[in-house]
Design a protein around this motif. Structure first.
Motif, mmCIF file in Angstrom:
data_model
loop_
_atom_site.group_PDB
_atom_site.id
_atom_site.type_symbol
_atom_site.label_atom_id
_atom_site.label_comp_id
_atom_site.label_asym_id
_atom_site.label_seq_id
_atom_site.Cartn_x
_atom_site.Cartn_y
_atom_site.Cartn_z
ATOM 1 N N LEU A 48 -0.357 -7.077 3.445
ATOM 2 C CA LEU A 48 -0.829 -5.773 2.970
ATOM 3 C C LEU A 48 0.132 -5.091 2.002
ATOM 4 O O LEU A 48 -0.270 -4.193 1.276
ATOM 5 C CB LEU A 48 -1.058 -4.836 4.167
ATOM 6 N N PRO A 50 2.473 -2.861 2.834
ATOM 7 C CA PRO A 50 2.243 -1.454 3.192
ATOM 8 C C PRO A 50 3.434 -0.555 2.872
ATOM 9 O O PRO A 50 3.818 0.292 3.660
ATOM 10 C CB PRO A 50 1.995 -1.541 4.700
ATOM 11 N N ARG A 103 3.272 2.963 3.314
ATOM 12 C CA ARG A 103 1.848 3.247 3.098
ATOM 13 C C ARG A 103 1.032 2.800 4.308
ATOM 14 O O ARG A 103 -0.152 2.509 4.186
ATOM 15 C CB ARG A 103 1.361 2.529 1.843
ATOM 16 N N ALA A 104 1.684 2.730 5.461
ATOM 17 C CA ALA A 104 1.004 2.286 6.686
ATOM 18 C C ALA A 104 -0.233 3.139 6.931
ATOM 19 O O ALA A 104 -0.211 4.357 6.776
ATOM 20 C CB ALA A 104 1.957 2.376 7.872
ATOM 21 N N HIS A 107 -5.939 -0.045 10.140
ATOM 22 C CA HIS A 107 -6.500 -1.269 9.578
ATOM 23 C C HIS A 107 -7.292 -1.966 10.679
ATOM 24 O O HIS A 107 -6.928 -1.891 11.853
ATOM 25 C CB HIS A 107 -5.367 -2.162 9.068
ATOM 26 N N GLU A 112 -1.022 -0.369 12.831
ATOM 27 C CA GLU A 112 -0.242 0.501 11.944
ATOM 28 C C GLU A 112 1.255 0.390 12.246
ATOM 29 O O GLU A 112 2.084 0.418 11.341
ATOM 30 C CB GLU A 112 -0.730 1.941 12.091
ATOM 31 N N GLN A 115 2.896 -2.291 10.370
ATOM 32 C CA GLN A 115 3.075 -1.921 8.969
ATOM 33 C C GLN A 115 4.312 -1.042 8.793
ATOM 34 O O GLN A 115 5.065 -1.194 7.821
ATOM 35 C CB GLN A 115 1.834 -1.195 8.467
#
Length: 193
Positions: A48, A50, A103-104, A107, A112, A115
């Motif tokens: 991701l 993140p 940027r967590a 999902h 989270e 992330q």
């Protein structure tokens, strides 16, 4: 598998250098890009990415410092002249400051929390990449990481978080260490020896 003695030596002596002890010269653009490339080589469940980076260098740091001082004075009008100078020079303590922004977000498959941990790993990788390039560094958070107006000043969205501000530069100060925890205080063993 053979031991990597230089890496073991580095990890056994790794330490932060206070931001006020960081001076010029700072890294070049190519060195910064190399550091960022190395920093982003972290566990990242789901690929991701993140996190993202904000690179602060040059004269713009002084402008940001003046704006930070205005924000600080609105919150605490009675800041002493010394405290005002701290705010004004916050980003000029080192030649380079890199904000690692998490940027967590929720999902469907990736927690989270994982992330957030990935962003923390980026901070440590960035710190170690700075050291690998011959620079000293310090990973800080500071009040600006939690202030919505300060975050907005840096272009950080309300839903984003500052995982760390990594200050990078050179130093002539001697390296000193701090007390580290005893393994017996922090390790639980389960299973056979």
């Amino acid at each position: 598998m053979s031991k990597n003695e230089p890496l073991l030596q580095y990890l056994s002596t790794r330490r932060s250098t206070p931001a006020l002890q960081l001076t010029e010269p700072g890294p070049s653009r190519a060195e910064i890009e190399s550091m960022l490339t190395l920093a982003s080589r972290v566990p990242d469940h789901g690929k991701l990415a993140p996190w993202r980076f904000i690179v602060l260098r040059g004269e713009q740091r002084k402008t940001l410092g003046s704006a930070l001082l205005e924000i600080a004075l609105k919150k605490t009008p009675e800041l002493s002249p010394e405290q005002q100078e701290v705010e004004r020079t916050r980003f000029t303590r080192a030649p380079l400051v890199i904000a690692v922004v998490s940027r967590a977000a929720p999902h469907v498959k990736i927690p989270e929390w994982e992330q957030v941990l990935s962003a923390g790993a980026v901070c440590l990788n960035l710190f170690m990449a700075a050291n690998a390039h011959g620079f000293a560094a310090n990973w800080l958070s500071e009040w600006i990481s939690y202030d919505e107006n300060a975050k907005a000043l840096l272009g950080i969205a309300a839903e984003e978080q500052v995982a760390g501000l990594v200050y990078i530069g050179s130093t002539t100060f001697p390296s000193t260490d701090r007390p580290r925890p005893e393994l017996s205080d922090i390790v639980t063993w389960i299973g056979e020896e």
